[in-house]
Motif scaffolding. Structure first.
Motif, mmCIF file in Angstrom:
data_model
loop_
_atom_site.group_PDB
_atom_site.id
_atom_site.type_symbol
_atom_site.label_atom_id
_atom_site.label_comp_id
_atom_site.label_asym_id
_atom_site.label_seq_id
_atom_site.Cartn_x
_atom_site.Cartn_y
_atom_site.Cartn_z
ATOM 1 N N MET A 117 0.823 -1.196 0.000
ATOM 2 C CA MET A 117 0.000 0.000 0.000
ATOM 3 C C MET A 117 0.859 1.247 0.000
ATOM 4 N N MET A 118 1.955 1.206 0.773
ATOM 5 C CA MET A 118 2.867 2.353 0.795
ATOM 6 C C MET A 118 3.480 2.548 -0.577
ATOM 7 N N GLY A 119 3.867 1.444 -1.213
ATOM 8 C CA GLY A 119 4.479 1.541 -2.527
ATOM 9 C C GLY A 119 3.521 2.122 -3.546
ATOM 10 N N ALA A 120 2.254 1.714 -3.486
ATOM 11 C CA ALA A 120 1.258 2.222 -4.418
ATOM 12 C C ALA A 120 1.034 3.710 -4.213
ATOM 13 N N GLN A 121 0.999 4.113 -2.940
ATOM 14 C CA GLN A 121 0.795 5.518 -2.639
ATOM 15 C C GLN A 121 1.961 6.351 -3.141
ATOM 16 N N MET A 122 3.196 5.834 -2.933
ATOM 17 C CA MET A 122 4.367 6.542 -3.406
ATOM 18 C C MET A 122 4.371 6.617 -4.925
ATOM 19 N N GLY A 123 3.974 5.507 -5.576
ATOM 20 C CA GLY A 123 3.964 5.498 -7.027
ATOM 21 C C GLY A 123 2.974 6.504 -7.596
ATOM 22 N N GLY A 177 23.867 10.862 -5.563
ATOM 23 C CA GLY A 177 24.734 9.815 -5.038
ATOM 24 C C GLY A 177 24.349 9.389 -3.640
ATOM 25 N N ARG A 178 24.043 10.353 -2.794
ATOM 26 C CA ARG A 178 23.667 10.033 -1.415
ATOM 27 C C ARG A 178 22.334 9.302 -1.359
ATOM 28 N N ILE A 179 21.360 9.774 -2.145
ATOM 29 C CA ILE A 179 20.061 9.105 -2.167
ATOM 30 C C ILE A 179 20.218 7.665 -2.643
ATOM 31 N N ALA A 180 20.995 7.460 -3.704
ATOM 32 C CA ALA A 180 21.188 6.118 -4.253
ATOM 33 C C ALA A 180 21.781 5.184 -3.207
ATOM 34 N N LEU A 181 22.793 5.650 -2.470
ATOM 35 C CA LEU A 181 23.429 4.798 -1.470
ATOM 36 C C LEU A 181 22.524 4.576 -0.263
ATOM 37 N N LEU A 182 21.709 5.582 0.084
ATOM 38 C CA LEU A 182 20.732 5.385 1.159
ATOM 39 C C LEU A 182 19.712 4.326 0.764
ATOM 40 N N VAL A 183 19.302 4.352 -0.493
ATOM 41 C CA VAL A 183 18.347 3.360 -0.988
ATOM 42 C C VAL A 183 18.980 1.967 -1.018
ATOM 43 N N LEU A 184 20.227 1.892 -1.453
ATOM 44 C CA LEU A 184 20.914 0.598 -1.519
ATOM 45 C C LEU A 184 21.144 0.041 -0.124
ATOM 46 N N ARG A 197 13.969 1.941 -0.878
ATOM 47 C CA ARG A 197 14.889 0.952 -0.303
ATOM 48 C C ARG A 197 14.213 -0.414 -0.236
ATOM 49 N N SER A 198 12.935 -0.431 0.138
ATOM 50 C CA SER A 198 12.200 -1.682 0.192
ATOM 51 C C SER A 198 12.049 -2.291 -1.199
ATOM 52 N N GLU A 199 11.678 -1.465 -2.179
ATOM 53 C CA GLU A 199 11.466 -1.971 -3.528
ATOM 54 C C GLU A 199 12.766 -2.433 -4.173
ATOM 55 N N VAL A 200 13.804 -1.627 -4.061
ATOM 56 C CA VAL A 200 15.098 -1.994 -4.655
ATOM 57 C C VAL A 200 15.675 -3.208 -3.939
ATOM 58 N N GLY A 201 15.496 -3.288 -2.622
ATOM 59 C CA GLY A 201 15.969 -4.451 -1.877
ATOM 60 C C GLY A 201 15.306 -5.733 -2.353
#
Length: 204
Positions: free
Chosen positions: A6-12, A80-87, A180-184
């Motif tokens: 649900m969170m992912g759908a809302q974000m999308g 760069g920072r956002i990408a690494l935070l997501v990873l 982070r959840s989706e990429v993970g």
């Protein structure tokens, strides 16, 4: 549907606002170690909102809107920072070249994913409300108005160190945490192979 889904759908649905924010002139506030300021943070998001509203009203094709959105992301975000935070922890064992490759692939992925949502914003607008210092960050509160929907709040988080946007919270939901959840999950599906993840991000 799970809470995370649900969170992912809302974000999308709403995360086209990931237009994010970018650097400005550094300054020091009296009596504080901060290098930025509330006024600069608000001015920064004013520019981001102006650019996003311009895309919304442009009448351009989806492909051109996506291109323009990615430019906003690159110009105003600490990509760069956002990408690494997501990873997250999965990036600890990554080489410098893998981190660079992931950042580049993530940049394009974000541009395409959220840029496609711009048509939902046609006829709408985003307004900056206020800004405040929170620890070593600044939060800039905005309100988004969409046709046929109740207005909703989006808070931009600006880093003090470089004055670039590092996260946004859509009705309290963090873009970084959601991604982070989706990429993970994508990485887990590829058995932790970061190179496979990077290749996949370029295709979606």
């Amino acid at each position: 549907m799970s809470k995370m889904s649900m969170m992912g759908a809302q974000m999308g649905r709403r995360a086209v606002l990931a237009g994010l924010a970018g650097g400005a002139v550094a300054m020091t506030l009296p009596g504080r170690a901060l290098a930025y300021s509330v006024d600069l943070a608000r001015s920064l998001i004013d520019k981001v909102v102006r650019d996003i509203n311009k895309i919304i009203a442009s009448g351009k094709s989806e492909a051109l809107m996506i291109r323009d959105f990615e430019k906003i992301f690159v110009n105003y975000a600490d990509v760069g920072r956002i990408a690494l935070l997501v990873l997250g922890p999965d990036g600890r064992s990554a080489s410098a070249s893998q981190k660079r490759a992931f950042t580049k692939a993530f940049q394009g992925y974000i541009g395409r994913k959220y840029g496609r949502r711009f048509r939902e914003f046609i006829g709408g607008r985003i307004e900056v409300q206020d800004a405040k210092a929170v620890k070593s960050f600044y939060e800039v509160r905005t309100t988004t108005h969409l046709a046929g929907q109740a207005p909703f709040e989006v808070v931009f988080v600006v880093a003090d160190q470089n004055g670039r946007f590092i996260d946004l919270k859509i009705e309290g939901i963090s873009l970084v945490k959601s991604e982070r959840s989706e990429v993970g999950a994508m990485l887990d599906k590829r058995r932790g192979d970061l190179n496979e993840l990077i290749a996949y991000l370029k295709t979606i």
